[in-house]
Motif scaffolding. Structure first.
Motif, PDB file in Angstrom:
ATOM      1  N   CYS A   1       0.843  -1.187   0.000  1.00 46.51           N
ATOM      2  CA  CYS A   1       0.000   0.000   0.000  1.00 46.51           C
ATOM      3  C   CYS A   1       0.886   1.248   0.000  1.00 46.51           C
ATOM      4  O   CYS A   1       2.108   1.164  -0.035  1.00 46.51           O
ATOM      5  N   MET A   2       0.243   2.417   0.036  1.00 45.56           N
ATOM      6  CA  MET A   2       0.955   3.683  -0.076  1.00 45.56           C
ATOM      7  C   MET A   2       1.132   4.321   1.304  1.00 45.56           C
ATOM      8  O   MET A   2       0.171   4.807   1.890  1.00 45.56           O
ATOM      9  N   PRO A   3       2.357   4.346   1.869  1.00 40.47           N
ATOM     10  CA  PRO A   3       2.564   4.984   3.183  1.00 40.47           C
ATOM     11  C   PRO A   3       2.267   6.482   3.111  1.00 40.47           C
ATOM     12  O   PRO A   3       2.654   7.164   2.164  1.00 40.47           O
ATOM     13  N   LEU A   4       1.581   6.990   4.124  1.00 42.50           N
ATOM     14  CA  LEU A   4       1.240   8.405   4.175  1.00 42.50           C
ATOM     15  C   LEU A   4       1.997   9.140   5.280  1.00 42.50           C
ATOM     16  O   LEU A   4       2.628  10.160   5.029  1.00 42.50           O
ATOM     17  N   PHE A   5       1.939   8.615   6.514  1.00 44.46           N
ATOM     18  CA  PHE A   5       2.654   9.295   7.604  1.00 44.46           C
ATOM     19  C   PHE A   5       2.813   8.360   8.791  1.00 44.46           C
ATOM     20  O   PHE A   5       2.053   7.399   8.969  1.00 44.46           O
ATOM     21  N   ASN A   6       3.835   8.663   9.580  1.00 38.76           N
ATOM     22  CA  ASN A   6       4.013   8.031  10.886  1.00 38.76           C
ATOM     23  C   ASN A   6       3.462   8.983  11.933  1.00 38.76           C
ATOM     24  O   ASN A   6       3.738  10.187  11.893  1.00 38.76           O
ATOM     25  N   GLU A   7       2.681   8.469  12.869  1.00 36.00           N
ATOM     26  CA  GLU A   7       2.132   9.330  13.904  1.00 36.00           C
ATOM     27  C   GLU A   7       2.609   8.884  15.281  1.00 36.00           C
ATOM     28  O   GLU A   7       2.652   7.698  15.593  1.00 36.00           O
ATOM     29  N   ASP A   8       3.002   9.881  16.082  1.00 36.63           N
ATOM     30  CA  ASP A   8       3.411   9.616  17.456  1.00 36.63           C
ATOM     31  C   ASP A   8       2.176   9.319  18.310  1.00 36.63           C
ATOM     32  O   ASP A   8       1.084   9.826  18.048  1.00 36.63           O
ATOM     33  N   LEU A   9       2.376   8.522  19.359  1.00 34.11           N
ATOM     34  CA  LEU A   9       1.286   8.204  20.271  1.00 34.11           C
ATOM     35  C   LEU A   9       1.482   8.938  21.598  1.00 34.11           C
ATOM     36  O   LEU A   9       2.618   9.196  22.015  1.00 34.11           O
ATOM     37  N   TYR A  10       0.380   9.262  22.244  1.00 39.41           N
ATOM     38  CA  TYR A  10       0.369  10.111  23.445  1.00 39.41           C
ATOM     39  C   TYR A  10      -0.407   9.437  24.574  1.00 39.41           C
ATOM     40  O   TYR A  10      -1.397   8.729  24.329  1.00 39.41           O
ATOM     41  N   LEU A  11       0.061   9.706  25.792  1.00 41.28           N
ATOM     42  CA  LEU A  11      -0.741   9.378  26.960  1.00 41.28           C
ATOM     43  C   LEU A  11      -1.728  10.521  27.139  1.00 41.28           C
ATOM     44  O   LEU A  11      -1.325  11.685  27.286  1.00 41.28           O
ATOM     45  N   VAL A  12      -3.003  10.215  27.126  1.00 40.81           N
ATOM     46  CA  VAL A  12      -4.045  11.246  27.134  1.00 40.81           C
ATOM     47  C   VAL A  12      -4.755  11.256  28.479  1.00 40.81           C
ATOM     48  O   VAL A  12      -5.156  10.206  29.001  1.00 40.81           O
ATOM     49  N   GLY A  13      -4.888  12.445  29.038  1.00 40.98           N
ATOM     50  CA  GLY A  13      -5.576  12.599  30.304  1.00 40.98           C
ATOM     51  C   GLY A  13      -6.582  13.729  30.242  1.00 40.98           C
ATOM     52  O   GLY A  13      -6.719  14.397  29.214  1.00 40.98           O
ATOM     53  N   PRO A  14      -7.300  13.980  31.340  1.00 39.73           N
ATOM     54  CA  PRO A  14      -8.261  15.087  31.363  1.00 39.73           C
ATOM     55  C   PRO A  14      -7.549  16.429  31.301  1.00 39.73           C
ATOM     56  O   PRO A  14      -6.315  16.509  31.427  1.00 39.73           O
ATOM     57  N   ALA A  15      -8.287  17.475  31.114  1.00 42.15           N
ATOM     58  CA  ALA A  15      -7.714  18.820  31.056  1.00 42.15           C
ATOM     59  C   ALA A  15      -6.890  19.097  32.310  1.00 42.15           C
ATOM     60  O   ALA A  15      -7.300  18.774  33.420  1.00 42.15           O
ATOM     61  N   GLY A  16      -5.683  19.665  32.112  1.00 39.14           N
ATOM     62  CA  GLY A  16      -4.825  20.023  33.225  1.00 39.14           C
ATOM     63  C   GLY A  16      -3.841  18.945  33.629  1.00 39.14           C
ATOM     64  O   GLY A  16      -2.888  19.222  34.367  1.00 39.14           O
ATOM     65  N   ALA A  17      -4.025  17.719  33.164  1.00 42.89           N
ATOM     66  CA  ALA A  17      -3.083  16.652  33.519  1.00 42.89           C
ATOM     67  C   ALA A  17      -1.723  16.879  32.867  1.00 42.89           C
ATOM     68  O   ALA A  17      -0.675  16.603  33.453  1.00 42.89           O
ATOM     69  N   PHE A  18      -1.731  17.378  31.646  1.00 43.13           N
ATOM     70  CA  PHE A  18      -0.503  17.686  30.903  1.00 43.13           C
ATOM     71  C   PHE A  18      -0.734  18.993  30.149  1.00 43.13           C
ATOM     72  O   PHE A  18      -1.798  19.606  30.259  1.00 43.13           O
ATOM     73  N   ALA A  19       0.263  19.388  29.378  1.00 41.31           N
ATOM     74  CA  ALA A  19       0.083  20.551  28.507  1.00 41.31           C
ATOM     75  C   ALA A  19      -0.925  20.191  27.416  1.00 41.31           C
ATOM     76  O   ALA A  19      -1.027  19.033  27.016  1.00 41.31           O
ATOM     77  N   ASN A  20      -1.677  21.192  26.945  1.00 40.78           N
ATOM     78  CA  ASN A  20      -2.672  20.879  25.918  1.00 40.78           C
ATOM     79  C   ASN A  20      -2.138  21.033  24.500  1.00 40.78           C
ATOM     80  O   ASN A  20      -2.901  20.938  23.541  1.00 40.78           O
ATOM     81  N   ASP A  21      -0.814  21.288  24.345  1.00 41.43           N
ATOM     82  CA  ASP A  21      -0.229  21.404  23.011  1.00 41.43           C
ATOM     83  C   ASP A  21       0.634  20.199  22.646  1.00 41.43           C
ATOM     84  O   ASP A  21       1.304  20.188  21.622  1.00 41.43           O
ATOM     85  N   GLY A  22       0.624  19.178  23.490  1.00 40.66           N
ATOM     86  CA  GLY A  22       1.394  17.979  23.192  1.00 40.66           C
ATOM     87  C   GLY A  22       2.875  18.106  23.434  1.00 40.66           C
ATOM     88  O   GLY A  22       3.649  17.226  23.048  1.00 40.66           O
ATOM     89  N   ALA A  23       3.314  19.180  24.098  1.00 34.78           N
ATOM     90  CA  ALA A  23       4.754  19.411  24.288  1.00 34.78           C
ATOM     91  C   ALA A  23       5.327  18.569  25.430  1.00 34.78           C
ATOM     92  O   ALA A  23       6.525  18.302  25.470  1.00 34.78           O
ATOM     93  N   THR A  24       4.495  18.164  26.359  1.00 38.71           N
ATOM     94  CA  THR A  24       4.963  17.353  27.489  1.00 38.71           C
ATOM     95  C   THR A  24       5.363  15.965  27.000  1.00 38.71           C
ATOM     96  O   THR A  24       4.794  15.435  26.045  1.00 38.71           O
ATOM     97  N   GLN A  25       6.367  15.379  27.655  1.00 41.50           N
ATOM     98  CA  GLN A  25       6.794  14.018  27.338  1.00 41.50           C
ATOM     99  C   GLN A  25       6.696  13.139  28.576  1.00 41.50           C
ATOM    100  O   GLN A  25       6.792  13.618  29.705  1.00 41.50           O
ATOM    101  N   ILE A  26       6.484  11.841  28.334  1.00 43.51           N
ATOM    102  CA  ILE A  26       6.427  10.877  29.421  1.00 43.51           C
ATOM    103  C   ILE A  26       6.986   9.550  28.909  1.00 43.51           C
ATOM    104  O   ILE A  26       6.781   9.183  27.752  1.00 43.51           O
TER     105      ILE A  26
END
Length: 316
Positions: free
Chosen positions: A157-182
């Protein structure tokens, strides 16, 4: 230039019919006019192209040599004319496009807007589905194409993109721009809400945990991105999702996320299509639109990850 396409076409018709009169009839011109054009062609080239006899005409050596070139030249001119003519025609057709659940919501309005503005003659039918269902529907040709996970697609098939995976929590658990790392290890210490075991995301997470002898704490099993994100926002636990799946909720302040590192968790999205037959013009048009939309999402950093194609190149 001694040769022009009209005279070459006249020459080919005469060679085909071995008769000036028959060639003139097929070209819908008078025979004297046809004879005049051929004489001018012969004079300009300085050779005789036909042996003229009472019983008919035959090609001379020079005429035989020109015949091969004339066929090629006229054929190329016709191909060019047809291609340019086709480009001016409106692209029409019906395309059924499958979208993985994680990207269906953000892509749908972008797709509809682009198709409406660029190809009003295309009827686009969008189908959201699980990765396993989309793969099956492409094989059965229920779908013309699908944006799906590479892991579940059995053929090339035709590769389009690789996407990073995130630990997702409620508002305030992490930054809302995805800049935090864990770290992955730290992510597994949180109570996780995950889809059922047959789900590709669950299998990816558990496969990585086994490699590192880690134990996943599954608080709830929830299939479906809508219910899962609602449960996260309500504070019932965390989950692991792609940025594309949560970008809108993070921007709205409903969720927050930390990118998983050490190791980074990634998955590849591909464009899956049936292996039989040639794609239609409508299919190629939708492929081009998908490339344009996805390239812009990564260029603008709306989505996080890595493109697997060169922006601006044709998908054909």
């Amino acid at each position: 230039m001694l040769l022009d396409s009209r005279r070459l076409l006249y020459f080919l018709r005469i060679a085909e019919f071995e008769s000036f009169s028959q060639a003139a009839k097929s070209l819908h011109i008078a025979q004297p006019a046809l004879s005049h054009h051929v004489r001018q062609l012969e004079e300009s080239l300085g050779v005789s192209l036909f042996n003229r006899r009472s019983r008919g005409i035959t090609l001379t050596e020079e005429g035989t040599a020109l015949l091969h070139h004339a066929r090629s030249i006229v054929s190329r001119i016709e191909d060019a004319e047809n291609e340019l003519r086709n480009r001016t025609l409106e692209v029409t057709g019906s395309i059924t496009l499958g979208l993985a659940s994680s990207i269906a919501a953000p892509l749908t309005p972008l797709l509809l807007n682009s198709v409406h503005s660029k190809h009003k003659g295309i009827t686009l039918h969008l189908v959201e589905g699980t990765s396993a269902a989309l793969a099956e529907w492409v094989i059965s040709e229920r779908l013309d194409m699908a944006l799906n996970l590479e892991d579940v697609v059995e053929h090339r098939c035709m590769p389009l993109f690789n996407e990073d995976l995130y630990l997702v929590g409620p508002a305030g658990a992490f930054a809302n721009d995805g800049a935090t790392q864990i770290s992955f290890k730290a992510a597994t210490l949180r109570p996780l809400m995950l889809p059922a075991r047959h789900h590709s995301m669950r299998m990816l997470i558990e496969r990585e945990a086994v490699k590192r002898t880690l134990t996943i704490k599954t608080a709830y099993e929830i299939d479906g991105h809508g219910p899962l994100k609602a449960a996260i926002a309500a504070g019932f636990g965390h989950s692991i999702l792609s940025w594309a799946a949560i970008q809108q909720e993070c921007a709205a302040g409903l969720l927050s996320a930390a990118r998983i590192v050490r190791p980074s968790l990634r998955r590849t999205m591909v464009l899956d299509m049936p292996t039989r037959g040639q794609p239609s013009r409508a299919s190629l048009a939708i492929r081009t639109i998908l490339h344009e939309i996805i390239a812009e999402l990564f260029r603008s950093k709306t989505w996080h990850g890595q493109l697997r194609f060169q922006p601006g190149t044709s998908s054909e």
